[in-house]
Scaffold this active site. Structure first.
Site, short mmCIF file in Angstrom:
data_model
loop_
_atom_site.label_atom_id
_atom_site.label_comp_id
_atom_site.label_asym_id
_atom_site.label_seq_id
_atom_site.Cartn_x
_atom_site.Cartn_y
_atom_site.Cartn_z
N CYS A 72 0.79 -1.24 0.00
CA CYS A 72 0.00 0.00 0.00
C CYS A 72 0.82 1.28 0.00
O CYS A 72 0.71 2.11 -0.90
CB CYS A 72 -0.95 0.00 1.20
N HIS A 126 -0.99 6.65 2.33
CA HIS A 126 -1.09 5.71 3.44
C HIS A 126 -0.93 6.49 4.74
O HIS A 126 0.00 7.28 4.88
CB HIS A 126 -0.01 4.62 3.33
#
Length: 512
Positions: A72, A126
């Site tokens: 991610c 993130h």
């Protein structure tokens, strides 16, 4: 009508057309999480995605779009700065690029600097140290980013089992009113996106709105009603549950985040699997139900979008494995972990029918493409020894492909990579998600029109050195007959010249 009248009429007409062309378009970017192209319009006949399918009908959709790293934070940092992981040196969750490498301009920051109102909803960057605990606010965003209040419960014990005890389960269909605050994170994000769009319909200032959904990322917590779209028998796939014999061990990820969930922790799954068949079927069913859930939320957001003046991009940070190669995660250089949906709508192009594009593209192409579509000034390409320019991109703009459906005028390859802390995977190590100082091996992968070639080489994180002469393993897959990448051809004499050519090309591309 005198010639003077005609002249002024033409002048007004020209100015009107020019003003319309120069009008700044709004941009809506929606990022799903762990979302492989499980979309009916992409050919996945199990998917129930009516809202995305409807959006595809008026859009360009790229069938071969790839992430730069199947994790991610690195993927999002790469996409939103337009730079490869080896440039920003972020392969984990634990550093902030502005202080660790360089004060790079981001995609939303560039729009903000060009007069746009920029707003972040949900998981775009993130969260955490990788975006300075602020989602890069205020540099990237005009307003403080919106995070759902229920994000704090995403990995909590909120999944009721058969006896009513709440646990931290992987598979977690729920009734929304039974959850903390009687809602879910992605529902909150969709509501915030709709609020923003309603409030900015008549604003003179253009906007860049980024919305990040958490699903279909694990745990599979979604409204129970979406299971009604499917039958468990649909997900008894005829693929081997075992690691392929010719797949090198270093390519394997032990999917440790699956194993630690309460409903899987006591199964004693061996290092190389397999997981029980009934659990495999449940995971697949739950993944597709989670996709239907975010498809529903995507449809609600689109109802508030003025498509006459808004560019819309739907994509994902990377894919996810549903038993391919015996794996249940991302964390790899395989096609299934790297390939993502990439659906792009622009009011500049009035398509009579959907436009599939097979050209290979990368997520680092997002930055230059969106600024081209918005008629903003182009950014220079980052060049060797000048990688630390504040504002430059390593990706390519897809505008020419969109405008002319041109082929062969742009590079038709994708480059990806994944780090490992060991040559052999271990359950009690950080094989899936190593920290920077733990990395000993880097897998570099190139996807061409017909092949995927991957080299696993020695890597020194202290000075980010690639040791091309120290090769631990290699993989070669021929997509002309093996889209599943199940047959490693690296030892086949028939492919000797192909392997040499791809290896030279891979080293050249990553050494620029």
């Amino acid at each position: 009508m005198t010639w003077i009248t005609v002249f002024f009429f033409l002048l007004i007409l020209i100015n009107s057309v020019q003003n319309k062309f120069e009008e700044k378009r709004n941009v809506l970017m929606i990022i799903m999480d762990d979302f492989r192209p499980a979309i009916f319009a992409y050919g996945d006949r199990l998917a129930k995605t009516p809202n995305i399918d409807k959006f595809v009908e008026k859009s360009f959709y790229f069938t071969r779009a790839y992430a730069q790293q199947a994790l991610c934070a690195p993927s999002r940092n790469s996409m939103l700065t337009g730079r490869r992981p080896d440039t920003i040196h972020l392969y984990d969750f634990y550093n902030y690029w502005r202080t660790f490498v360089g004060n790079f301009t981001t995609l939303p920051q560039y729009f903000k600097e060009n007069g746009y109102l920029t707003h972040s909803v949900g998981k775009v960057f993130h969260p955490g140290i990788s975006s300075n605990f602020t989602d890069d606010y205020p540099l990237s965003w005009s307003n403080k980013p919106f995070h759902p209040k229920t994000e704090s419960f995403m990995n909590s014990a909120v999944c009721p089992d058969g006896s009513g005890v709440k646990k931290k389960n992987l598979i977690c269909p729920i009734r929304v009113h039974s959850q903390p605050l009687q809602t879910l994170p992605d529902i909150e994000s969709a509501n915030e996106a709709c609020r923003f769009l309603k409030n900015n319909k008549k604003q003179a200032k253009p906007f860049f709105l980024a919305v990040g959904f958490h699903k279909p990322h694990i745990p599979f917590r979604f409204p129970k009603k979406f299971l009604g779209n499917f039958s468990e028998t649909d997900f008894d796939w005829k693929i081997s549950p075992y690691k392929p014999l010719d797949m090198p061990d270093i390519a394997w990820n032990p999917f440790t985040d699956i194993r630690m969930r309460d409903d899987f922790a006591n199964l004693s799954i061996p290092l190389f699997g397999p997981i029980p068949k009934e659990k495999a079927i449940k995971i697949r069913e739950s993944y597709y139900a989670a996709v239907s859930y975010v498809d529903d939320l995507f449809g609600k957001i689109l109802t508030e979008v003025n498509l006459e003046n808004t560019i819309v991009l739907l994509t994902s940070d990377h894919g996810w494995s549903l038993g391919e190669h015996g794996e249940w995660a991302k964390y790899s250089n395989f096609e299934i972990s790297l390939r993502v949906p990439f659906i792009l709508y622009s009011p500049e192009f009035q398509l009579k029918k959907r436009k599939p594009i097979k050209h290979i593209i990368e997520l680092i192409d997002v930055f230059p493409t969106l600024i081209d579509l918005a008629n903003l000034s182009k950014l220079p390409k980052c060049k060797t020894n000048k990688k630390y320019l504040k504002a430059c991109v390593e990706g390519k703009s897809l505008y020419k492909i969109l405008k002319n459906n041109s082929k062969g005028t742009l590079p038709n390859i994708a480059l990806s990579q994944y780090p490992r802390p060991n040559i052999h995977p271990k359950l009690k190590s950080n094989t899936d998600k190593p920290r920077l100082n733990q990395i000993k091996v880097m897998g570099y992968s190139i996807r061409t029109n017909n092949f995927r070639y991957t080299m696993w080489i020695k890597f020194t994180p202290k000075n980010f050195t690639r040791h091309w002469n120290k090769i631990y393993a290699r993989e070669l897959y021929d997509h002309r007959f093996d889209d599943e990448e199940a047959i490693n051809l690296v030892n086949s004499s028939f492919y000797k010249q192909t392997l040499t050519r791809l290896e030279n090309k891979l080293i050249t591309c990553f050494s620029k």
